[in-house]
Design an enzyme around this catalytic site. Sequence first.
Site, PDB file in Angstrom:
ATOM      1  N   HIS A   1       0.835  -1.204   0.000  1.00 20.62           N
ATOM      2  CA  HIS A   1       0.000   0.000   0.000  1.00 20.62           C
ATOM      3  C   HIS A   1       0.864   1.247   0.000  1.00 20.62           C
ATOM      4  O   HIS A   1       1.909   1.291   0.625  1.00 20.62           O
ATOM      5  CB  HIS A   1      -0.990   0.029   1.163  1.00 20.62           C
ATOM      6  CG  HIS A   1      -0.379  -0.230   2.505  1.00 20.62           C
ATOM      7  ND1 HIS A   1      -0.039  -1.490   2.933  1.00 20.62           N
ATOM      8  CD2 HIS A   1      -0.044   0.614   3.507  1.00 20.62           C
ATOM      9  CE1 HIS A   1       0.466  -1.422   4.150  1.00 20.62           C
ATOM     10  NE2 HIS A   1       0.496  -0.153   4.524  1.00 20.62           N
TER      11      HIS A   1
ATOM     12  N   HIS B   1       0.712   5.133   1.060  1.00 21.03           N
ATOM     13  CA  HIS B   1      -0.005   6.177   1.779  1.00 21.03           C
ATOM     14  C   HIS B   1       0.137   7.478   0.991  1.00 21.03           C
ATOM     15  O   HIS B   1       1.243   7.814   0.555  1.00 21.03           O
ATOM     16  CB  HIS B   1       0.616   6.430   3.156  1.00 21.03           C
ATOM     17  CG  HIS B   1       0.560   5.269   4.110  1.00 21.03           C
ATOM     18  ND1 HIS B   1      -0.387   5.178   5.098  1.00 21.03           N
ATOM     19  CD2 HIS B   1       1.348   4.177   4.240  1.00 21.03           C
ATOM     20  CE1 HIS B   1      -0.179   4.075   5.809  1.00 21.03           C
ATOM     21  NE2 HIS B   1       0.879   3.441   5.308  1.00 21.03           N
TER      22      HIS B   1
HETATM   23  P1  AMP Z   1       1.123   0.411   7.470  1.00 21.14           P
HETATM   24  O1  AMP Z   1       1.433   0.692   8.914  1.00 21.14           O
HETATM   25  O2  AMP Z   1       2.037   1.136   6.517  1.00 21.14           O
HETATM   26  O3  AMP Z   1       1.019  -1.071   7.186  1.00 21.14           O
HETATM   27  O4  AMP Z   1      -0.306   1.039   7.216  1.00 21.14           O
HETATM   28  C1  AMP Z   1      -1.500   0.346   7.380  1.00 21.14           C
HETATM   29  C2  AMP Z   1      -2.606   1.368   7.352  1.00 21.14           C
HETATM   30  O5  AMP Z   1      -3.824   0.695   7.131  1.00 21.14           O
HETATM   31  C3  AMP Z   1      -2.750   2.161   8.653  1.00 21.14           C
HETATM   32  O6  AMP Z   1      -2.562   3.543   8.384  1.00 21.14           O
HETATM   33  C4  AMP Z   1      -4.175   1.847   9.097  1.00 21.14           C
HETATM   34  O7  AMP Z   1      -4.837   2.962   9.657  1.00 21.14           O
HETATM   35  C5  AMP Z   1      -4.823   1.413   7.791  1.00 21.14           C
HETATM   36  N1  AMP Z   1      -5.947   0.506   7.950  1.00 21.14           N
HETATM   37  C6  AMP Z   1      -5.991  -0.649   8.629  1.00 21.14           C
HETATM   38  N2  AMP Z   1      -7.217  -1.224   8.538  1.00 21.14           N
HETATM   39  C7  AMP Z   1      -7.956  -0.393   7.770  1.00 21.14           C
HETATM   40  C8  AMP Z   1      -9.318  -0.414   7.303  1.00 21.14           C
HETATM   41  N3  AMP Z   1     -10.156  -1.410   7.630  1.00 21.14           N
HETATM   42  N4  AMP Z   1      -9.744   0.604   6.539  1.00 21.14           N
HETATM   43  C9  AMP Z   1      -8.917   1.617   6.199  1.00 21.14           C
HETATM   44  N5  AMP Z   1      -7.632   1.701   6.604  1.00 21.14           N
HETATM   45  C10 AMP Z   1      -7.153   0.713   7.384  1.00 21.14           C
END
Ligand code: AMP
Length: 140
Positions: free
Chosen positions: A101, A103
Amino acid sequence: MSDPSCVFCKIVAGQIPCACVFQDDATFAFLDINPLAEGHLLVIPKRHIERLEQMPAESLMAVTRHLPMLGQAVMKVVGATAYSILQNNGRESGQDVPHVHFHIIPRRAADGLGYRWNASKYAPGRAEQVHQRLLAALKR
Ligand code: AMP
Ligand code: ZN
């Protein structure tokens, strides 16, 4: 293709609700549920791939080509003039969800976001060693 235990695969499949802002054959973009700033987006490949280096080039291009358009839309909507792209690979980097992903984080002056950028200096001779090792590792 899809991992039934992966939260982002469940989002793509519509099994977990999300605020989707864009999708095409390869790409899915939605609001991060715990935003660092309003408009914080996540941009992901639809198929389950854990880390950037596992993505085929075509798939990577199919997803990343949308980042400029999405970054501009976020800035416009939240009234920001800047944004950061953050992409973590591996738990030690801060990757919590093992599905690639990107950001997109809108940024403002003095918004308090950012890395602790603990820059250091190479010891004498060390940069040359690292440089040579990288050249050897990248030799084709
Ligand atoms: P990372 O720490 O780079 O793996 O980022 C994962 C991101 O996914 C975090 O910013 C979370 O807030 C986001 N996240 C986790 N679950 C969900 C969800 N169900 N819907 C939207 N964002 C999510
Ligand atoms: Zn997944």
